[in-house]
Design an enzyme around this catalytic site. Structure first.
Site, PDB file in Angstrom:
ATOM      1  N   GLU A   1       0.817  -1.210   0.000  1.00  0.00           N
ATOM      2  CA  GLU A   1       0.000   0.000   0.000  1.00  0.00           C
ATOM      3  C   GLU A   1       0.855   1.267   0.000  1.00  0.00           C
ATOM      4  O   GLU A   1       0.607   2.196   0.762  1.00  0.00           O
ATOM      5  CB  GLU A   1      -0.971  -0.018   1.182  1.00  0.00           C
ATOM      6  CG  GLU A   1      -1.915  -1.213   1.123  1.00  0.00           C
ATOM      7  CD  GLU A   1      -3.059  -1.181   2.115  1.00  0.00           C
ATOM      8  OE1 GLU A   1      -2.870  -0.656   3.211  1.00  0.00           O
ATOM      9  OE2 GLU A   1      -4.138  -1.695   1.771  1.00  0.00           O
TER      10      GLU A   1
ATOM     11  N   GLU B   1     -13.196  -2.859  11.359  1.00  0.00           N
ATOM     12  CA  GLU B   1     -13.096  -2.048  10.141  1.00  0.00           C
ATOM     13  C   GLU B   1     -14.139  -2.449   9.099  1.00  0.00           C
ATOM     14  O   GLU B   1     -14.729  -1.597   8.439  1.00  0.00           O
ATOM     15  CB  GLU B   1     -11.687  -2.194   9.541  1.00  0.00           C
ATOM     16  CG  GLU B   1     -11.545  -1.521   8.194  1.00  0.00           C
ATOM     17  CD  GLU B   1     -10.168  -1.686   7.558  1.00  0.00           C
ATOM     18  OE1 GLU B   1      -9.266  -2.256   8.210  1.00  0.00           O
ATOM     19  OE2 GLU B   1      -9.988  -1.227   6.419  1.00  0.00           O
TER      20      GLU B   1
ATOM     21  N   ASP C   1      -8.426  -9.153   3.110  1.00  0.00           N
ATOM     22  CA  ASP C   1      -8.268  -8.110   4.121  1.00  0.00           C
ATOM     23  C   ASP C   1      -9.387  -8.088   5.159  1.00  0.00           C
ATOM     24  O   ASP C   1     -10.262  -7.214   5.100  1.00  0.00           O
ATOM     25  CB  ASP C   1      -8.202  -6.741   3.428  1.00  0.00           C
ATOM     26  CG  ASP C   1      -7.748  -5.641   4.375  1.00  0.00           C
ATOM     27  OD1 ASP C   1      -7.309  -5.982   5.480  1.00  0.00           O
ATOM     28  OD2 ASP C   1      -7.832  -4.464   3.997  1.00  0.00           O
TER      29      ASP C   1
END
Ligand code: GCU
Length: 696
Positions: A288, A389, A361
């Site tokens: 990332e 998340e 993820d």
């Protein structure tokens, strides 16, 4: 005078502790008379636990808990007598602690024994847990030892006090005030962790600011390490791979450069001079946009080994993350395997590869990451996400033990049947010098620590499973509920059931049948399955994951698709590859399924999808009904707070169902079955309004 009286009256009518959730599962409420009388007969005095700071903590914690629960003072006794509680150091014990009822001339006493005082502390918390749950402690014969050596929380906390993917306030660490000013929360944090066996904490975000390695910040970290040490908690830091350049002023951070290597060695020396038991580094590299060894044409192994060499003299470890993928990849789920498998066996022995549970993820449901079981010459550790998340932030109830268990119990077949992920990572199947497990923390400076009162259960269950992955989700939920609320079964049983169903409910109303990543792109709250932003990274767009078209739905990862199935051992590779044997809860992960494909229920895929979304909504509504009956069992504050959150959850479940079904319907072109609730949203409107981040 009148005002004073009003004040006195108000003061007297407020309970001693406002139930703001800050006491977590360590409330030590007074026990019923009968239970308490029995405990007082078994323990009437305590022998000093030793002279260390940990021993002092053990004494203080036990005495204050015992006195709160039993409303009776506990005497200290220098000698063991009938009904003593004794803490015994026994260096022949290899790991963990014993709690035993032992005989003495005229009766019995309770002994907690271990080879060191931290294990005694764990034993003491075990005994207190039994008492909080009102269990019988008359004849104890318990031996407990942790399965993983290192049980670590990862804090994604930034230097400015914000928390990446944090939904419970700001960071617990006041970096500006440290090391001078100490928040009482530091000790409370350490205490809560110790009570569930967590023994390590990575203080800062994996997207690491190089400043954390500056002398100024190492001094701050050292202060936290001093506070945590007597509770058995070591500190670790996330490091930025280009620190030698960014902080040290070197012209390169190439891991094979002599000066760079020396820079890391000097840095390790500086850290260990201040923190002799420093745990080591956590590294996110070449992921990332973060720097890493590949920037210099080197491998993950080159990078990790350089750091390992610097830490080795001090017994520190490197936790090198396998969370890597790139924008151009046709299948992100294959990336970690492709990058890391060729490096198996090339890592130093104090390196452990930290692997997220799933290959993408932290989605509500993913298959396990195929690196587990495949990398056999390198220690691997699991990384779970405790912060929600992708499961509704701290606004929605999702008890995560079932998610963790699903992964820990998953069979990799790497050494034949029974090669579960727990066994692959605990050193029992492949010898591992280091064993560890990590969870991305859901804590913040909110009074109740985790935003949602019931999300405390996720911190708790992570700790308990890191100690013993064989515990069941139900056992852990039961413990937590009894300690955090009440032991009344009219409360515990229905709420336990609700917790146990909650993760599946979230899966159903967000992403059933193996769907993934349909989230609002910017913050991951709410649905945006239609999103396709020209020019944006394709692998951050929902359409990359669901691949819907007029034929069907789902990502073809079979041998004729991306072939991700082949990263698994047989028979899993064949089971996943065949649409008729692939578990239906992962069918859209591995297959592009025709809208009219017949599912086990004999419904078509389209109908089944509609029913799953409806199941999720129904479950959310049911949770509200269950909770509405729980008012008599707790304080108004916690009751109403959870009630409010469950309401949001139902509203948002309906939003998810409508958004996904209406959008997929544009491709399936089939009616929503009659039994399914009619959508209350309008697709055009949903598409035109960007989902708002409810916890910015
Ligand atoms: C996810 C998350 C990021 C995080 C990353 C990681 O992509 O959205 O915020 O940095 O995982 O685990 O490194």
């Amino acid at each position: 005078m009148k005002n004073t009286l009003v004040c006195i009256f108000l003061f007297l009518s407020i309970p001693l502790f406002a139930e703001d959730g800050s006491r977590l599962w360590l409330r030590y409420e007074p026990l019923p008379e009968l239970v308490s009388e029995n405990y007082q007969q078994i323990i009437s005095n305590i022998c000093p636990a030793g002279s260390t700071e940990t021993a002092r903590i053990i004494e203080q914690e036990f005495v204050s808990a015992f006195e709160n629960m039993n409303r009776r003072n506990l005497k200290f006794s220098k000698i063991i007598t009938t009904n003593s509680l004794v803490f015994e150091i026994d260096t022949t014990i290899q790991s963990g602690y014993f709690i035993q009822t032992k005989k003495i001339k005229k009766g019995t006493y309770t002994s907690i024994s271990a080879s060191n005082d931290i294990d005694l502390l764990y034993g003491m918390y075990h005994l207190l847990r039994l008492m909080q749950m009102q269990e019988d402690i008359t004849h104890l014969d318990i031996h407990e030892k942790p399965v993983y050596d290192r049980r670590i929380l990862n804090h994604w906390d930034n230097i400015d006090g914000s928390i990446e993917r944090g939904y419970a306030g700001r960071s617990l660490w006041d970096w500006d005030d440290l090391p001078g000013k100490i928040s009482p929360r530091y000790t409370e944090y350490a205490r809560a962790n110790a009570s569930i066996g967590i023994n390590g904490t990575v203080l800062n975000n994996v997207n690491a600011n190089p400043l954390f390695l500056s002398k100024e910040y190492v001094l701050k970290t050292a202060k936290l390490a001093d506070i945590f040490r007597p509770w058995g908690i070591r500190v670790y830091l996330s490091v930025n791979f280009s620190s030698p350049t960014a902080l040290g002023g070197l012209s390169t951070s190439d891991p094979l450069n002599v000066e760079v290597r020396q820079w890391w060695k000097d840095k390790a020396k500086e850290i260990y001079a201040l923190i002799p038991d420093f745990g080591g580094f956590l590294v996110k590299a070449n992921s990332e946009g973060l720097p890493g060894p590949q920037d210099f044409g080197r491998t993950h192994a080159d990078g990790a080994n350089m750091l390992a060499e610097a830490l080795e003299p001090y017994k520190g470890i490197v936790m090198w993350r396998a969370f890597v993928y790139n924008a151009t990849s046709p299948d992100r789920a294959k990336q970690a395997y492709e990058e890391f498998m060729p490096l198996d066996g090339q890592f130093h022995k104090n390196v452990i590869i930290q692997v997220k549970n799933g290959p993408i993820d932290f989605q509500p449901r993913e298959p396990f990451n195929p690196l587990f079981g495949a990398m056999q010459k390198t220690p691997l550790m699991l990384e779970f996400q405790i912060t929600q998340e992708y499961l509704g932030f701290s606004l929605q109830l999702a008890y995560l033990a079932p998610l963790y268990k699903e992964c820990l119990d998953a069979d990799t077949y790497s050494k034949g049947e029974g090669s579960t992920i727990a066994k692959v990572t605990d050193g029992s199947l492949f010898s591992q010098a280091v064993t560890a497990i990590a969870g991305v923390a859901n804590t913040g400076n909110d009074a109740n620590w985790t935003g949602h009162h019931l999300a405390q259960a996720n911190w708790y269950c992570f700790g308990r499973l890191a100690w013993n992955p064989d515990l069941t989700s139900g056992q852990i939920a039961g413990e937590w509920l009894k300690m955090t609320f009440t032991t009344e079964s009219a409360f515990v049983e229905p709420v336990k059931e609700m917790l146990l169903e909650s993760r599946e409910a979230v899966v159903n109303y967000m992403m059933p049948l193996g769907l993934a990543h349909l989230f609002a792109w910017e913050h991951h709250y709410g649905p945006e399955p239609w999103l396709a932003i020209p020019g944006a990274r394709p692998d951050w767009m929902p359409s990359y994951y669901h691949k819907t078209d007029s034929i069907g739905l789902g990502f073809d990862r079979t041998v004729s698709g991306s072939d991700a199935v082949s990263e698994y051992f047989p028979p899993l590779s064949t089971i996943y590859n065949d649409i008729t044997t692939c578990p239906e809860n992962l069918i859209l992960w591995f297959h592009h399924v025709h809208w009219n494909y017949r599912m086990h229920s004999n419904r078509t895929l389209w109908d089944e999808l509609c029913y799953k979304y409806q199941d999720g909504v129904d479950a959310a509504r049911k949770f509200q009904k269950v909770w509405d009956k729980m008012a008599p069992f707790m304080d108004k504050e916690r009751f109403e707070d959870v009630q409010g959150k469950l309401k949001i959850q139902t509203t948002d479940a309906v939003w998810w169902k409508d958004a996904c079904l209406l959008y997929f319907q544009t491709e399936s072109r089939q009616p929503i079955p009659y039994e399914i609730e009619r959508p209350v949203h309008d697709l055009k409107k949903l598409k035109s309004e960007k989902p708002v981040n409810p916890i910015p």
